[in-house]
Design an enzyme around this catalytic site. Sequence first.
Site, PDB file in Angstrom:
ATOM      1  N   TYR A 186       0.969  -4.328  11.983  1.00 42.48           N
ATOM      2  CA  TYR A 186       0.931  -2.892  11.666  1.00 42.48           C
ATOM      3  C   TYR A 186       1.743  -2.043  12.653  1.00 42.48           C
ATOM      4  O   TYR A 186       2.623  -1.287  12.234  1.00 42.48           O
ATOM      5  CB  TYR A 186      -0.521  -2.407  11.534  1.00 42.48           C
ATOM      6  CG  TYR A 186      -1.210  -2.978  10.301  1.00 42.48           C
ATOM      7  CD1 TYR A 186      -1.492  -4.338  10.219  1.00 42.48           C
ATOM      8  CD2 TYR A 186      -1.550  -2.195   9.218  1.00 42.48           C
ATOM      9  CE1 TYR A 186      -2.090  -4.890   9.101  1.00 42.48           C
ATOM     10  CE2 TYR A 186      -2.155  -2.742   8.086  1.00 42.48           C
ATOM     11  CZ  TYR A 186      -2.422  -4.092   8.034  1.00 42.48           C
ATOM     12  OH  TYR A 186      -3.000  -4.628   6.929  1.00 42.48           O
ATOM     13  N   ASN A 232     -10.288  -2.764   2.832  1.00 44.05           N
ATOM     14  CA  ASN A 232     -10.010  -2.789   1.398  1.00 44.05           C
ATOM     15  C   ASN A 232     -11.287  -2.463   0.626  1.00 44.05           C
ATOM     16  O   ASN A 232     -12.367  -2.417   1.201  1.00 44.05           O
ATOM     17  CB  ASN A 232      -9.507  -4.173   0.975  1.00 44.05           C
ATOM     18  CG  ASN A 232      -8.004  -4.338   1.177  1.00 44.05           C
ATOM     19  OD1 ASN A 232      -7.274  -3.376   1.394  1.00 44.05           O
ATOM     20  ND2 ASN A 232      -7.544  -5.567   1.103  1.00 44.05           N
ATOM     21  N   HIS A 284       0.832  -1.219   0.000  1.00 53.51           N
ATOM     22  CA  HIS A 284       0.000   0.000   0.000  1.00 53.51           C
ATOM     23  C   HIS A 284       0.866   1.268   0.000  1.00 53.51           C
ATOM     24  O   HIS A 284       0.544   2.242   0.692  1.00 53.51           O
ATOM     25  CB  HIS A 284      -0.937   0.037   1.210  1.00 53.51           C
ATOM     26  CG  HIS A 284      -1.948  -1.062   1.246  1.00 53.51           C
ATOM     27  ND1 HIS A 284      -3.249  -0.905   0.852  1.00 53.51           N
ATOM     28  CD2 HIS A 284      -1.850  -2.362   1.617  1.00 53.51           C
ATOM     29  CE1 HIS A 284      -3.909  -2.040   1.000  1.00 53.51           C
ATOM     30  NE2 HIS A 284      -3.076  -2.945   1.457  1.00 53.51           N
TER      31      HIS A 284
END
Length: 531
Positions: free
Chosen positions: A362, A148, A75
């Site tokens: 993350y 998404n 991303h």
Amino acid sequence: TSFAAHVANQFNSYETDRQMDSKQTIYATSNGVPMPHPYEAQRAGESGPLLLQDFHLIDLISHFDRERIPERVVHAKGSGAHGFFECTNPADDLTCLDIWSAKGKRCPVTVRFSTVGGEAGSHDCARDPRGFAVKFRTEEGNWDLVANNTPVFFLRDPAKFPHFIHTQKRDPSTHLTHADDSTMFWDYLSQNPESIHQVMILMGDRGIPDGFRFMHGYSGHSLKLVKKNGDWVYCQIHMKSMQGTKFLTQEESATKSPDHSQKDLYEAIQRGDYPKWSVEIQTMTPKQAEEVWAKQGINVFDLTHVWPQKQFPLRKVGEFTLNENAVNYFAEVEQAAFSPSHMPAGIEPSADPVLQSRLFSYPDTHRHRVGANYQQLPVNAARTAFKYGNFQRDGPMAFYNQGGRANYLSSIDPIQFRQRTIDYDKTHGHFQGHAITFLSQIRPEDFNAPRALWEKVWDEPARQRFIKNVTGKMEVCRDKEVLKRQITIFREVSDDIAQRLEKATGIKGYDGIKNMKFNGTHNGMSLDPGI
Ligand code: HEM
């Protein structure tokens, strides 16, 4: 003359910095010493070497040398904007999530949209899923919904993610992307048939959104909505574009600028045409989850499947609007750090193993990509209704280092605690059994939704475009065996697809996947599991 006075006078708020104006700014070195001109260099005589004492030049160049931070490992290319969320239809019967507790309740949001596989400078109109990450700055702490634009994903086993992503990146030897050499791309997919639903979406008409304003977002994973008494339901979150959806064909995408989506979003917000999304939820009780597994083969912990909307209808909770562009892209979008584990009370992760891995991944990458104190940056910092503090201290660039407050659990300077409001005995499931290490097994149900797309949802022109897109991508694959396998997986969806691909590529697939062995997947459909 005191330090306190200096801090009060010299340190601006981020908002003051954002409004910096060159007309009122004197050019100076980083330690605040004014310089007559930026193009100055001290040299020994007329054509001699440069001087080490020239702090101004070294200050300039050494900072320049450090301008790049690592781009996101996935991303990397994205666009962001700010706005607000407003609750329109409270869901307080299902959750104690503060921001969904009352009609009219609002919070600021920052949203980042992205493509997935390409690098920071790659084309916005790639045939690729799109990321859709929202940071809700609620009074009870930040909540990130890292979603998404497709309701399903390529895999249901987190150990596959780095393998899968590597095949979407450059080949380690040729350094080519799958635009020029799709061998790795198809090799992975043809070994992992559970990807087929997402592959169908990717190669179909929804594969290239026409800008970020015209696409929906989906949590994909099942999450949990939790009440104070510990009662909970599973939920899926949908963000529906109130602009509607628009997509590009392969041919149209080739005519667009590389920054098509960035330009479209930025310009719409600048002209006051603010994009909006409606936030809607599907919910399922734990008992219903057992039933859909037993009767329909739908596993709520498997994000390669969707929850049928007829059975689990959507219910709206609110809307968000993007009405503010970033003033400084790097500070407000590039350094933004979204994580599925940033969750305030009322929303919790389910046991979906892919989600569970993401909870770790993350913040781990944020510490690497932005730094240990990433949560202190203005775009990431929580703005709670109360003052919050903890025992995290120091590290690179600690700006909010919590003053002189005790850095340990002190009895002399005690920090305050809030009672836990949720009954955790109920929210945590009860798990038992042996450790299970292999998470993917192919089942006939894996092909139902892709088959419905082909047979019921798409019309004939859509099918033809799909075949053309897949064929185009197969043309640049160097390995025939890989394509045979992929055509066979398509045959499991529909013999019609396989036959059309065989005709278009001149490659004959196998009869079906029953007796095939996949190196990535336990083929539960065959007599011999193949692992
Ligand atoms: C970005 C890991 C699956 C949505 C990222 C990043 C990592 C990552 C390391 C970069 C984050 C950053 O640098 O700030 C993973 C892993 C996965 C996974 C390990 C599976 C095991 C998914 C799924 C979704 C998703 C299933 C959506 C349902 C996103 C989005 C971003 C992102 C939207 C971009 C966030 C932003 O704009 O900053 N992922 N991911 N990922 N991922 Fe995942």
